[in-house]
Design an enzyme around this catalytic site. Structure first.
Site, PDB file in Angstrom:
ATOM      1  N   HIS A 147      44.669  44.843  42.637  1.00 29.35           N
ATOM      2  CA  HIS A 147      44.923  44.053  43.843  1.00 29.35           C
ATOM      3  C   HIS A 147      46.217  44.429  44.562  1.00 29.35           C
ATOM      4  CE1 HIS A 147      43.833  39.803  45.501  1.00 29.35           C
ATOM      5  NE2 HIS A 147      44.260  40.583  46.458  1.00 29.35           N
TER       6      HIS A 147
ATOM      7  N   TYR B 220      41.736  34.352  44.151  1.00 29.98           N
ATOM      8  CA  TYR B 220      41.251  33.379  45.127  1.00 29.98           C
ATOM      9  C   TYR B 220      40.725  32.093  44.482  1.00 29.98           C
ATOM     10  CZ  TYR B 220      41.236  37.638  47.992  1.00 29.98           C
ATOM     11  OH  TYR B 220      41.575  38.801  48.621  1.00 29.98           O
TER      12      TYR B 220
ATOM     13  N   ASP C 103      33.172  40.261  49.168  1.00 35.95           N
ATOM     14  CA  ASP C 103      34.457  40.658  48.599  1.00 35.95           C
ATOM     15  C   ASP C 103      35.200  39.419  48.107  1.00 35.95           C
ATOM     16  OD1 ASP C 103      36.771  43.008  48.752  1.00 35.95           O
ATOM     17  OD2 ASP C 103      37.584  40.993  49.060  1.00 35.95           O
TER      18      ASP C 103
ATOM     19  N   LYS D  46      38.692  41.819  42.346  1.00 35.79           N
ATOM     20  CA  LYS D  46      40.014  42.434  42.226  1.00 35.79           C
ATOM     21  C   LYS D  46      40.785  41.865  41.038  1.00 35.79           C
ATOM     22  CE  LYS D  46      40.206  42.400  47.280  1.00 35.79           C
ATOM     23  NZ  LYS D  46      39.519  41.117  47.490  1.00 35.79           N
TER      24      LYS D  46
END
Length: 288
Positions: free
Chosen positions: A117, A59, A54, A84
């Site tokens: 998200h 990120y 994931d 996401k």
């Protein structure tokens, strides 16, 4: 836990989505701020049998993660990969572009699961509801084109899901939210199951806060397991797709060794009684 099909090579149960796909019930989470390790991902894939990863554009590790997956040698078809869409990329054209860019950066042709998200838009000019609907239509298009094999949302509450159901044609396949013994949104879980939406939980260890809880430690001692394994086992026994995050090889290995023991009803009740509604991450309660 309800009976679910098992992937023989991994002995990891899977959970069926409403479109017939099966998502592994346990996966490895990644994040920003030190929450990604190239070596740890390769280790998880090659040494621990992990087949569910994931991540998110937010990120900042898409490129490195893509290279780690390639280095592992695991065929793409054998891996479940979730990404996401960040709210800064909401809107029909922006969302489609962002997804395709993420595929390009990771050097993959598709995502197994692609999530909105957060329920709140970072763009001005229209309401959150209108922006969620417009963005979701982009995900529906990506789904129909096969670029996303399944689509879903993250951090959505019942109100957000109800609006989306009224505004769009495809019900989300997954809703990924914070889930651990201190944060058990049972009403949301029941709603998702009623609507055929798979419930997925992140932060299963409450960022470590739950590991020192006396009840968790008592159950761990009873089963001769670590507190982390108890929390992860509790989550998956509740039928929740669970994505613990770690960049340490020994902890990744530990987190995925949860299929050789089972918690009894008394354990499940005790852990279920720890809910105090605390969030250790984002709280979407006030997002309209």
């Amino acid at each position: 836990m309800s009976s679910v099909p098992v992937t023989p090579a991994l002995s990891c149960p899977t959970v069926p989505l409403s479109n017939g796909l099966h998502i592994p019930i346990l996966g490895l989470g990644t994040s920003h701020d030190g929450g990604f390790s190239y070596e740890a991902v390769v280790y998880a894939l090659t040494e621990c049998g992990v087949r569910h990863i994931d991540t998110a554009k937010r990120y900042g590790c898409e490129e490195k993660l893509g290279k780690a997956i390639k280095e592992s040698g695991i065929p793409r078809r054998d891996l479940w990969l979730t990404n996401k869409l960040w709210p800064g990329d909401y809107g029909f054209k922006a969302a489609k572009r962002a997804c395709l860019e993420s595929c390009s950066v990771m050097e993959v042709e598709y995502f197994d699961l692609y999530l909105m998200h957060w329920p709140e838009s970072l763009r001005s000019g229209c309401s959150n509801r209108e922006m969620r609907a417009e963005t979701w239509r982009a995900l529906e298009a990506l789904y129909k084109e096969g670029i996303c094999r399944a689509i879903g949302v993250s951090n959505f509450l019942v109100s957000h899901l109800e609006q989306l159901k009224e505004d769009c044609s495809v019900v989300p396949h997954v809703n990924q939210v914070e889930y651990h013994p201190y944060q058990q949104p049972n009403h949301l879980m029941e709603y998702c199951r009623k609507e055929g939406i798979v419930f997925e939980g992140y932060s299963p260890l409450a960022k470590g806060q739950v590991l020192s809880d006396p009840t968790v430690q008592q159950v761990a001692k009873k089963h001769k397991q670590t507190p982390a394994k108890i929390c992860i086992r509790w989550s998956i026994q509740n039928g929740v797709v669970t994505i613990p995050k770690s960049i340490k090889k020994n902890r990744i290995q530990e987190n995925f060794q949860v299929f050789d023991f089972q918690l009894d009803e008394a354990d499940m009740v005790a852990l279920g009684g720890l809910h105090d509604d605390r969030h250790v991450t984002w709280d979407p309660t006030n997002v309209n």
